[in-house]
Scaffold this active site. Structure first.
Site, mmCIF file in Angstrom:
data_model
loop_
_atom_site.group_PDB
_atom_site.id
_atom_site.type_symbol
_atom_site.label_atom_id
_atom_site.label_comp_id
_atom_site.label_asym_id
_atom_site.label_seq_id
_atom_site.Cartn_x
_atom_site.Cartn_y
_atom_site.Cartn_z
ATOM 1 C CB SER A 1 -6.537 -3.197 5.457
ATOM 2 O OG SER A 1 -6.162 -4.048 6.497
ATOM 3 C CE1 TYR B 1 -1.491 -2.966 3.806
ATOM 4 C CE2 TYR B 1 -2.615 -3.468 5.856
ATOM 5 C CZ TYR B 1 -2.527 -3.572 4.484
ATOM 6 O OH TYR B 1 -3.488 -4.272 3.778
ATOM 7 C CB ALA C 1 0.229 5.614 8.359
ATOM 8 C CE LYS D 1 -4.164 -1.008 2.469
ATOM 9 N NZ LYS D 1 -4.409 -1.138 1.042
HETATM 10 P P1 NDP Z 1 -0.892 -9.395 -3.422
HETATM 11 O O1 NDP Z 1 0.485 -9.160 -2.927
HETATM 12 O O2 NDP Z 1 -1.285 -10.763 -3.808
HETATM 13 O O3 NDP Z 1 -1.217 -8.391 -4.619
HETATM 14 C C1 NDP Z 1 -0.766 -7.075 -4.599
HETATM 15 C C2 NDP Z 1 -0.914 -6.474 -5.973
HETATM 16 O O4 NDP Z 1 -0.467 -5.117 -5.943
HETATM 17 C C3 NDP Z 1 -0.097 -7.204 -7.025
HETATM 18 O O5 NDP Z 1 -0.851 -7.362 -8.196
HETATM 19 C C4 NDP Z 1 1.063 -6.269 -7.272
HETATM 20 O O6 NDP Z 1 1.483 -6.398 -8.624
HETATM 21 C C5 NDP Z 1 0.419 -4.920 -7.036
HETATM 22 N N1 NDP Z 1 1.388 -3.862 -6.753
HETATM 23 C C6 NDP Z 1 2.272 -3.784 -5.720
HETATM 24 N N2 NDP Z 1 3.024 -2.698 -5.843
HETATM 25 C C7 NDP Z 1 2.620 -2.058 -6.974
HETATM 26 C C8 NDP Z 1 3.026 -0.885 -7.653
HETATM 27 N N3 NDP Z 1 4.017 -0.088 -7.189
HETATM 28 N N4 NDP Z 1 2.395 -0.537 -8.790
HETATM 29 C C9 NDP Z 1 1.394 -1.323 -9.284
HETATM 30 N N5 NDP Z 1 0.962 -2.434 -8.696
HETATM 31 C C10 NDP Z 1 1.582 -2.802 -7.557
HETATM 32 O O7 NDP Z 1 -1.814 -8.868 -2.235
HETATM 33 P P2 NDP Z 1 -3.409 -8.785 -2.046
HETATM 34 O O8 NDP Z 1 -4.132 -9.244 -3.214
HETATM 35 O O9 NDP Z 1 -3.691 -9.370 -0.741
HETATM 36 O O10 NDP Z 1 -3.542 -7.203 -1.880
HETATM 37 C C11 NDP Z 1 -4.462 -6.408 -2.605
HETATM 38 C C12 NDP Z 1 -4.941 -5.294 -1.716
HETATM 39 O O11 NDP Z 1 -5.702 -5.839 -0.645
HETATM 40 C C13 NDP Z 1 -3.824 -4.468 -1.077
HETATM 41 O O12 NDP Z 1 -4.148 -3.101 -1.142
HETATM 42 C C14 NDP Z 1 -3.821 -4.942 0.370
HETATM 43 O O13 NDP Z 1 -3.370 -3.951 1.253
HETATM 44 C C15 NDP Z 1 -5.304 -5.243 0.567
HETATM 45 N N6 NDP Z 1 -5.576 -6.136 1.685
HETATM 46 C C16 NDP Z 1 -5.081 -7.418 1.692
HETATM 47 C C17 NDP Z 1 -5.332 -8.242 2.774
HETATM 48 C C18 NDP Z 1 -4.796 -9.613 2.844
HETATM 49 O O14 NDP Z 1 -4.750 -10.212 3.938
HETATM 50 N N7 NDP Z 1 -4.358 -10.203 1.739
HETATM 51 C C19 NDP Z 1 -6.139 -7.784 3.912
HETATM 52 C C20 NDP Z 1 -6.628 -6.439 3.786
HETATM 53 C C21 NDP Z 1 -6.365 -5.660 2.716
HETATM 54 P P3 NDP Z 1 2.969 -6.236 -9.203
HETATM 55 O O15 NDP Z 1 3.906 -6.751 -8.166
HETATM 56 O O16 NDP Z 1 2.906 -7.031 -10.458
HETATM 57 O O17 NDP Z 1 3.128 -4.774 -9.461
#
Ligand code: NDP
Length: 271
Positions: free
Chosen positions: A141, A154, A156, A158
């Protein structure tokens, strides 16, 4: 790697947002996608949709904080498609609270999912990735480039991903492994709705205008180009590029900018 066609791509966090968009996009390019997340029903629907469109997909329910389940995800890729060419460590959660107020458990949870989830998946995929001279993508991120106020855990987590992945890149310098750190800016998804507040409960709403953000599909396409070009760092938009550049020359100025931007959010914890 000139195209993603026929590549086996494991994507964690494929049930929503960026991971879900990657799954659709990469399958449409002819990749064999292996979907991981906890919401098995969503993965089943997505895999079915991909197959109906002529693509190839497998899925496996996985909580990335559990090493054995990460092993199961990689085993699924090997069983269904014979190996792993690309591992996208995308599963992640966020938070919103000042460190003054936050329960320590929240920071532990952030590290468990974002950092340890990445480590766990890399551990079991590494032999296959080395064999394929493939790619690991860590979805970090802009908060992994500079500390984001109200998001200590968050940022930390990343930064920890970066330290881990950079070291893995150097250890594998002579083995042809490509490691890329991808840094999306604000992207419309569920991440702010599920973000943890000071007491660990989910925020349930977004403090920002999601319609003004990048779309998950845009992020998926930029990451695809980064994989094909074997980039080290994948920045996506003006804020990310500016953060990366300004940090080198005027980090204190960047501190003030980050404070100002985040203090303007409705109900900002900054005071
Ligand atoms: P979403 O919340 O839409 O998706 C997050 C995904 O992570 C879901 O599929 C969720 O699935 C999964 N997840 C969460 N916890 C777990 C777990 N313990 N085990 C397995 N899967 C897990 O968020 P984004 O698509 O935005 O996020 C994707 C990545 O992008 C993240 O790493 C986020 O930090 C990063 N990011 C996002 C930004 C944004 O503004 N959206 C900006 C910068 C980075 P489920 O709940 O089904 O397990």
């Amino acid at each position: 790697m000139k195209t993603l066609k026929d590549k086996v791509i494991v994507i964690t966090g494929a049930s929503s947002g960026i991971g879900e968009a990657m799954a659709r996009e990469y399958a449409a390019r002819g990749a064999k996608v292996v979907l991981g997340a906890r919401s098995v029903q969503k993965l089943q629907l997505l895999a079915g949709e991909i197959r109906r469109h002529g693509g190839q997909a497998a899925y496996c329910g996985v909580d990335v904080t559990r090493p054995e389940e990460c092993r199961g995800l990689i085993d699924t890729a090997v069983r269904e498609f014979g190996g792993v060419d690309v591992l996208v460590c995308n599963a992640g959660i966020s938070m919103r609270a000042l460190f003054d107020d936050v329960e320590l458990e929240v920071l532990h949870r952030l590290m468990d999912v974002n950092f340890w989830g990445t480590v766990n998946c890399c551990k079991y995929a590494l032999p296959y990735l080395q064999r394929a001279k493939g790619s690991i993508v860590g979805v970090s991120s802009v908060a992994g480039l500079h500390g984001l106020p109200g998001r200590t855990g968050y940022s930390a987590s990343k930064y920890a991903m970066t330290g881990f992945l950079e070291t893995l890149r150097i250890e594998n310098l002579r083995k042809g492994l490509h490691v890329m750190i991808a840094c999306p800016g604000f992207t419309a998804s569920n991440v702010r709705f599920s973000a943890l507040t000071a007491d660990g409960s989910q925020q349930g709403e977004t403090p920002r205008d999601e319609s003004k953000m990048m779309s998950p599909v845009e992020v998926a396409r930029i990451v695809e180009r980064g994989i094909l070009r074997r980039k080290r760092l994948c920045l996506m938009e003006a804020e990310g590029r500016a953060t990366h550049f300004v940090k080198k020359f005027a980090p204190a100025f960047l501190d003030r900018m980050f404070y100002m931007v985040m203090a303007r959010e409705p109900d900002s914890p900054l005071r």
